[in-house]
Design a protein around this motif. Structure first.
Motif, PDB file in Angstrom:
ATOM      1  N   VAL A 447      36.169  53.339  92.338  1.00  0.00           N
ATOM      2  CA  VAL A 447      34.708  53.449  92.310  1.00  0.00           C
ATOM      3  C   VAL A 447      34.332  54.139  90.997  1.00  0.00           C
ATOM      4  CG1 VAL A 447      32.664  54.397  93.400  1.00  0.00           C
ATOM      5  CG2 VAL A 447      34.563  53.567  94.819  1.00  0.00           C
ATOM      6  N   GLU A 455      32.110  50.940  83.453  1.00  0.00           N
ATOM      7  CA  GLU A 455      31.994  49.897  84.471  1.00  0.00           C
ATOM      8  C   GLU A 455      32.404  48.531  83.931  1.00  0.00           C
ATOM      9  OE1 GLU A 455      28.539  50.314  87.533  1.00  0.00           O
ATOM     10  OE2 GLU A 455      27.786  50.950  85.585  1.00  0.00           O
ATOM     11  N   SER A 504      38.522  44.059  98.906  1.00  0.00           N
ATOM     12  CA  SER A 504      37.199  44.438  98.391  1.00  0.00           C
ATOM     13  C   SER A 504      36.661  43.465  97.345  1.00  0.00           C
ATOM     14  CB  SER A 504      37.254  45.841  97.807  1.00  0.00           C
ATOM     15  OG  SER A 504      38.160  45.896  96.748  1.00  0.00           O
TER      16      SER A 504
END
Length: 504
Positions: A447, A455, A504
Motif C-alpha cells: 500500500v 505510486e 488483489s
C-alpha cells in the motif's frame, strides 16, 4: 624514528575519508593524507557544489515559470557562489570537526596535508604542504586519490574563459552565452542549471546522434526536448573542428552530419568530456602495482590490486565515478583488509544513481539499450507522470517511470528509469527489490502513500501483472506494456491476472 601505521589512506575525498573512519571502527592506526582540501571533489567543485547550484537553479526556474517574476532572472552569479560556498563550508566543517574530535580522544588517526607516493609496497614518502618530507611505514594502503577533468590537447583550457568543471563555478557573472563540449551527464547537468537561471544562451556539442548516448532513447529525448524548450541549442552528431579564444570569448567551428560547417562565437566554453584518474604522482611502479590503459588494475567486483596490501577506491578505481560508489568501495576495502570474515563482492550493476537534469533522472540496474545489445528478452511497463495524482497536483507531469523485468513468470526486476519530479526519492524502492533478487509481486501488493510519485512504480508492476487501473490498449499515450524478444517489440494487452499475480 619512522612512524608505522596499520593503514595509510591516500586522498581525503569522500572515499578516503570513509575509509579512514571505517578503519577507526576496527581500532586501527590510520594516516590520512590529502594534498588539497579535506572533502575533495565530493564537496568542492564537484558533487555537493554543483548540486547546490542545481537546487538553487530549480528554485529560480519555479519562480520564473509559475510566478512570472523577472527578479529571479536578475540573480547575480556572486549570490550563486555565496550559496555554494555556504553549503561546501558547512559540509567541510562537519568532517573536519569529527576528525579533530576523534584525534582529541584517540591517538589512532593522523592527518597530513601533502602528497603521498610509494617508495616500496609498505613504505611511503609524504611531501607536506609546508615543504617538509617524511617517510612512513604502512602495513596496508588504500589509494583514494580521485580524478580530474579530462582535457583535449587541441583545446587551451585556462579555467577562466575555457573551463572544466573545476572552473565553471567560479565565474564573476553569468555569461551571456556558453558552449558545452560533451553531451554526457556533467555537460547536461550544467546545461540544465544555466538554462534554469535564464541568463545564458547555451549551445551543446555532442558527437553522437543524441545527448546521453549511453542511456535509452526515451530518456535522452525528454531531457533534450526540455533543454531545447528552455532555449538550449543542441548540436547533435556534430564534429568539433576547432575551439579557440577570440575577442575576449571563444570561437568554435563545427561540422554537421552532412559536412556543413558553422562558426559561432560565445563568451565562455565548458569542456566536459570525462575524467581521468590521478595516478601519475603516486609512483605505483615502486609498489609493483599493475596498471591498465585506463588506470589501476583491479578485479570487476573488488578493490584489491595485484598487491594484496594495497586497494584502490573511488574515482581512481575506474569503476563508477560516484560519491556513493566510492564510499561503498572504501568500506569494502577496509573490511577486506582488517575483518576476520570475507567481504561481500561489490555489486555495481544494482547501484542507483541520479542525473541532476531538468527533469531529474534516476536509474538503477539495466536499461533497454543494454538488454537489446545483449539480445536478452525482457518485459517493460511504462507509466507517464500525467496519470499520477501527485504530479498533477504539483503541475509537474513531464516525466515517466519505466520498469524492466525478466521475460518469464517470475518477472524479476532488472532495472528502472525514472524521469521527473522526485525521481531520486523513488528509485531506491526498486533498487532494494533488485538487491534482494525479488520479482514484482511484493511491490504490487504494497500500500503506497497517496498521493505520491512512487505510486507510479506500483502502477508499473500492476501493468505487468495485467491488473492496472489504466489499460495500455485504451490509453497508449499514458501507459505502455510490452515484451522484447528476438529483436521484436510485442505489446502486452492481457488484462487477466498473471501466474505470478495475487488476488488483489
Amino acid at each position: 624514528m619512522r612512524k608505522t601505521y596499520d593503514l595509510c589512506v591516500i586522498g581525503g575525498g569522500p572515499s578516503g575519508y570513509a575509509a579512514a573512519m571505517r578503519a577507526v571502527d576496527f581500532g586501527k592506526s590510520v594516516l590520512l593524507v590529502e594534498k588539497n582540501r579535506l572533502g575533495g571533489t565530493g564537496i568542492f567543485d564537484g558533487a555537493l557544489a554543483s548540486k547546490t547550484m542545481w537546487e538553487l537553479s530549480n528554485k529560480v526556474k519555479t519562480i520564473r515559470e509559475e510566478l512570472g517574476s523577472s527578479a529571479a532572472s536578475e540573480m547575480p552569479f556572486a549570490q550563486v557562489r555565496a550559496t555554494i560556498a555556504a553549503a561546501t563550508d558547512e559540509s567541510a566543517q562537519l568532517i573536519q570537526r569529527q576528525l579533530s574530535l576523534i584525534q582529541e580522544r584517540s591517538a589512532n588517526i593522523d592527518f597530513m596535508r601533502g602528497a603521498a607516493s610509494f617508495v616500496e609496497p609498505t613504505l611511503l614518502k609524504v611531501v607536506c604542504a609546508d615543504g617538509a618530507t617524511l617517510h612512513v611505514t604502512a602495513r596496508k594502503t588504500i589509494i583514494a586519490a580521485g580524478s580530474r577533468p579530462r582535457l583535449l590537447p587541441e583545446i587551451p583550457v585556462d579555467e577562466k574563459v575555457i573551463v572544466t568543471s573545476n572552473g565553471i563555478l567560479h565565474f564573476d557573472r553569468f555569461p551571456k552565452s556558453m558552449v558545452i563540449v560533451g553531451g554526457g551527464i556533467v555537460g547536461c547537468e550544467f546545461a540544465s542549471m544555466f538554462a534554469n537561471f535564464g541568463q545564458t544562451q547555451i549551445f551543446m556539442i555532442e558527437r553522437e546522434n543524441r545527448l546521453l548516448p549511453f542511456e535509452d532513447a526515451d530518456v535522452s529525448r525528454i531531457v533534450t526536448l526540455n533543454l531545447m524548450q528552455h532555449g538550449v541549442t543542441v548540436h547533435e552528431r556534430a564534429r568539433l573542428l576547432r575551439l579557440v579564444p577570440k575577442a575576449g570569448g571563444v570561437e568554435y567551428e563545427i561540422a554537421d552530419r552532412q559536412g556543413e560547417r558553422q562558426i559561432l562565437w560565445v563568451e565562455k566554453a565548458l569542456l566536459s568530456v570525462g575524467r581521468v584518474p590521478n595516478i601519475e604522482d603516486l609512483q605505483l611502479q615502486n609498489a609493483q602495482v599493475h596498471l591498465t590503459a585506463s588506470g589501476i588494475q583491479i578485479p570487476e567486483n573488488d578493490t584489491q590490486t595485484n598487491v594484496p596490501n594495497i586497494h584502490a577506491v573511488g574515482d581512481i578505481s575506474g569503476h563508477v565515478a560516484l560519491v556513493s560508489v566510492g564510499e561503498r568501495e572504501a568500506r569494502h576495502a577496509v573490511v577486506s583488509l582488517f575483518a576476520d570474515f570475507k567481504a561481500a563482492p561489490i555489486r555495481y550493476k544494482i547501484m542507483s544513481s541520479i542525473m541532476f537534469l531538468a527533469p531529474e533522472v534516476a536509474l538503477v540496474g539495466m536499461n533497454e539499450q543494454t538488454l537489446r545489445q545483449q539480445n536478452t528478452p525482457y518485459r517493460v511497463a511504462k507509466v507517464d507522470f500525467s496519470v499520477l495524482s501527485r504530479a498533477i497536483a504539483m503541475r509537474k507531469t513531464h516525466g515517466f517511470f519505466k520498469l524492466l523485468v525478466s521475460d518469464d513468470d517470475e518477472m524479476k526486476v532488472l532495472g528502472m528509469r525514472a524521469v521527473g519530479e522526485h525521481a531520486s526519492d523513488a528509485i531506491q524502492v526498486v533498487a532494494l527489490v533488485i538487491y534482494l533478487g525479488k520479482g514484482i509481486v511484493e511491490l504490487a501488493d504494497m500500500v503506497f502513500p497517496y498521493p505520491s510519485i512512487v505510486e507510479g512504480i506500483q502502477t508499473c508492476t500492476r501493468l505487468l501483472m495485467g491488473k492496472a487501473v489504466y489499460k495500455p490498449d485504451i490509453l497508449p499515450d499514458k501507459v505502455q506494456c510490452y515484451r522484447y524478444i528476438n529483436g521484436e517489440q510485442i505489446p502486452i494487452h492481457n488484462r487477466a491476472a498473471h501466474k505470478v499475480g495475487s488476488p488483489s
